[in-house]
Design a protein around this motif. Structure first.
Motif, PDB file in Angstrom:
ATOM      1  N   VAL A  46       0.834  -1.203   0.000  1.00 29.32           N
ATOM      2  CA  VAL A  46       0.000   0.000   0.000  1.00 29.32           C
ATOM      3  C   VAL A  46       0.871   1.257   0.000  1.00 29.32           C
ATOM      4  N   ILE A  47       1.930   1.248   0.799  1.00 32.44           N
ATOM      5  CA  ILE A  47       2.823   2.412   0.860  1.00 32.44           C
ATOM      6  C   ILE A  47       3.462   2.655  -0.505  1.00 32.44           C
ATOM      7  N   GLU A  48       3.878   1.583  -1.167  1.00 31.30           N
ATOM      8  CA  GLU A  48       4.598   1.739  -2.427  1.00 31.30           C
ATOM      9  C   GLU A  48       3.722   2.185  -3.591  1.00 31.30           C
ATOM     10  N   ASP A  49       2.488   1.659  -3.691  1.00 28.78           N
ATOM     11  CA  ASP A  49       1.682   2.050  -4.851  1.00 28.78           C
ATOM     12  C   ASP A  49       0.485   2.933  -4.517  1.00 28.78           C
ATOM     13  N   GLY A  50       0.245   3.185  -3.227  1.00 27.43           N
ATOM     14  CA  GLY A  50      -0.843   4.090  -2.848  1.00 27.43           C
ATOM     15  C   GLY A  50      -2.223   3.547  -3.138  1.00 27.43           C
ATOM     16  N   LYS A  51      -2.336   2.218  -3.252  1.00 26.15           N
ATOM     17  CA  LYS A  51      -3.631   1.615  -3.553  1.00 26.15           C
ATOM     18  C   LYS A  51      -3.951   0.533  -2.533  1.00 26.15           C
ATOM     19  N   VAL A  52      -5.232   0.440  -2.183  1.00 26.37           N
ATOM     20  CA  VAL A  52      -5.687  -0.638  -1.306  1.00 26.37           C
ATOM     21  C   VAL A  52      -6.756  -1.437  -2.034  1.00 26.37           C
ATOM     22  N   ARG A  53      -6.676  -2.732  -1.856  1.00 22.06           N
ATOM     23  CA  ARG A  53      -7.702  -3.610  -2.410  1.00 22.06           C
ATOM     24  C   ARG A  53      -8.382  -4.284  -1.237  1.00 22.06           C
ATOM     25  N   ALA A  54      -9.649  -3.956  -1.051  1.00 18.25           N
ATOM     26  CA  ALA A  54     -10.411  -4.577   0.024  1.00 18.25           C
ATOM     27  C   ALA A  54     -10.494  -6.080  -0.220  1.00 18.25           C
ATOM     28  N   LEU A  55     -10.554  -6.845   0.846  1.00 12.42           N
ATOM     29  CA  LEU A  55     -10.678  -8.293   0.713  1.00 12.42           C
ATOM     30  C   LEU A  55     -11.930  -8.619  -0.104  1.00 12.42           C
ATOM     31  N   GLY A  56     -11.744  -9.388  -1.158  1.00  9.21           N
ATOM     32  CA  GLY A  56     -12.859  -9.778  -2.015  1.00  9.21           C
ATOM     33  C   GLY A  56     -13.177  -8.786  -3.120  1.00  9.21           C
TER      34      GLY A  56
END
Length: 198
Positions: A89-99
């Motif tokens: 998350v720190i490196e690409d600034g993106k979060v993917r919620a579970l599912g």
């Protein structure tokens, strides 16, 4: 970095309050307070049906902190898998919620704290080296209260006033003998202990 109770959380909040992100959210997250089975969902969120018991969509703390500051308290308590996810998350600034099928872009400044020796943990393999260097951009060492005696009486007065106001009572005055005793005490519980005493 500092011993338990030295005021790391208060310092993180103060850093947020004087930053350009002060109008954004300040989201504290205690890494050791959430069960291992839920911590990833709390950080990145989940969509309905992602796992047994996921009856609704849940936004994680990264999404809640978007545009502001995420304070990771006791970051050394994170599992290796969670450290890997945090680094991503720190490196690409993106979060993917579970599912979830697609990631969300987030703009979050991360502050972290620990009372443990992260450098030693890195050398012993207990903390990811790459994550350590990502989080170590600026290190503030918060000394224990016994090493900053000049803070004892101002903190005591502050907590006396704060709690008197909260309880709608007159603000008590610290007598000379009480002040001397406060100054002589070693405060092993640091700022947290002095607040409880007041």
């Amino acid at each position: 970095h500092g011993e338990t109770g030295t005021g790391k959380s208060a310092l993180a909040r103060a850093l947020h309050d004087v930053s350009k992100r002060r109008d954004g959210p300040f989201i504290p997250f205690h890494c050791g307070a959430v069960p291992e089975s839920l911590i990833e969902s709390e950080l990145v969120g989940h969509v309905k049906g992602a796992f047994t018991g996921a009856d609704y969509d849940h936004e994680g703390v990264f999404v809640h902190a978007d545009g502001g500051t995420l304070f990771l308290d006791e970051v050394a308590d994170m599992s290796p898998d969670l450290q890997k996810n945090l680094l991503r998350v720190i490196e690409d600034g993106k979060v993917r919620a579970l599912g979830a099928k697609t990631p969300l872009q987030v703009d979050v400044r991360i502050l972290s704290s620990t009372s443990r020796d992260l450098e030693r943990m890195v050398l012993e393999g207990g903390f990811r080296r790459d994550l350590y260097f990502r989080l170590k951009a600026i290190v503030l060492e918060v000394p224990p209260l016994r090493d900053r005696r000049e803070d004892v009486l101002p903190l005591a007065r502050h907590f006396l006033e704060m709690h008197a106001i909260l309880e709608r009572k007159p603000v008590p005055h610290l007598e000379r003998l009480a002040s001397l005793k406060l100054l002589r005490y070693r405060w092993p519980g640091n700022v947290r202990e002095i607040e409880n005493e007041m």
